[in-house]
Each structure stands twice: as C-alpha cells, then as structure tokens.
Design an enzyme around this catalytic site. Structure first.
Site, PDB file in Angstrom:
ATOM      1  N   GLU A 159       0.847  -1.201   0.000  1.00 56.99           N
ATOM      2  CA  GLU A 159       0.000   0.000   0.000  1.00 56.99           C
ATOM      3  C   GLU A 159       0.877   1.243   0.000  1.00 56.99           C
ATOM      4  OE1 GLU A 159      -3.649  -1.896   2.656  1.00 56.99           O
ATOM      5  OE2 GLU A 159      -2.250  -0.510   3.614  1.00 56.99           O
ATOM      6  N   HIS A 162       0.239   3.652   3.115  1.00 58.52           N
ATOM      7  CA  HIS A 162       0.320   3.192   4.512  1.00 58.52           C
ATOM      8  C   HIS A 162       1.761   3.202   5.016  1.00 58.52           C
ATOM      9  CE1 HIS A 162      -0.867   0.743   8.035  1.00 58.52           C
ATOM     10  NE2 HIS A 162       0.370   0.286   7.908  1.00 58.52           N
TER      11      HIS A 162
END
Length: 174
Positions: A159, A162
């Site tokens: 991700e 993140h």
C-alpha cells in the site's frame, strides 16, 4: 495510554472512515472521538517531522487515517478479508496501536498529487515500486516514501499510502 490529536500547519485531515467514501461504503468512525485524527505521541512527532520536510518542498500531507479502533478493524476485515490490504484483527493493525497512518501528498493549494491508484485500492498497482503506473505517480510515491522513511516510518510494500512507525509491533493494541 493517551493518544494525541494530529494538528500541524502542513497536515490536512480527511479521515476516510468518518465518511461513507471508503471501500466499506459506510461511516465507520461514528463518535466525535473517532472522527478526530489521533496518534501515539511517538508517531505524531514523526509525522510532524515528515510534514515539516514536505512543507520545505512546497507540499502538504493529507491524512486519510490514523488511530483506528479495534471494532472498526474487525469491520474492515469482514468487508475485505484480504491480508494483503487489511490486517487481520486477531493479529492486530498498527492503526489500532496508534502508530500507523494512511496519507497522500498535495500541493500547497490542496491539489492531490497523482499516486497511480486511489487510496485503499486493492490492486497490484497499489504496491510500492510498481512501474506500470505513470512516471509522475512513481515520482510522487518516491517523494512520499522519502519523507516518511526519513521521519522514522516503515513502508507497507502493498500500500503506497500506509506507513507505520518503526517497531510498531512493540506498541500495545489499544
């Protein structure tokens, strides 16, 4: 342990789970407390450092998620039980430790930079180091990566949005 509010001149906050504009399609942060971006003090200090560095580049951070209650983590897992994109609540999410953030970059005027995919897109193109996205998006991801790693965060390879504080696993679930 007390969480601190995320308040910084170079950070804008739009918590995705405080609205229905998220992959669950529902408002998950329903209390006033949950609708305020909060972090463990160590993570907040690191994020503020990253924001200072972003501001020096004429950029801002747009915070999309911070501390996440365990009940919300369980709901996200019910909707998307995919450990590549959602932490199993039995193991625990760094968000539920107050040590992780989901964020992107914006220009000073608030224009969101191209990152190749949307936040929370469960796609292979969401992984770091993808070369099948626009060059500009690759560069923007690298800028975000440099800001966050330089401030003491670690990447999630799946991700681009993140980041978790280094050694987050040593912090307790809240």
């Amino acid at each position: 342990m007390t969480l601190v509010p995320v308040q910084h001149a170079a950070i804008d906050v739009q918590l995705a789970y405080a609205t229905s504009r998220n992959f669950a399609g529902e408002v998950l942060y329903t209390t006033a407390e949950d609708q305020q971006a909060r972090l463990h003090r160590h993570a907040a200090d690191a994020l503020f450092h990253a924001a200072d560095r972003a501001a020096a580049l004429g950029l801002r951070l747009l915070l999309l998620d911070a501390y996440r209650p365990q009940a919300v983590q369980r709901r996200l897992w019910e909707v998307r039980p995919d450990p590549e994109f959602v932490a199993d609540p039995e193991i625990g999410s760094d968000h539920s430790r107050g040590t992780a953030v989901d964020l992107t970059l914006t220009r000073a005027d608030g224009t969101v930079l191209d990152m190749g995919t949307d936040f929370d897109a469960a796609l292979q193109q969401s992984h770091h180091s993808r070369i099948d996205i626009h060059r500009e998006a690759q560069q923007n991801r690298l800028i975000l990566l440099g800001l966050m790693v330089g401030a003491g965060f670690e990447i999630n390879p799946y991700e681009w949005w993140h980041y978790a504080l280094e050694n987050s696993e040593n912090y307790p679930l809240l």
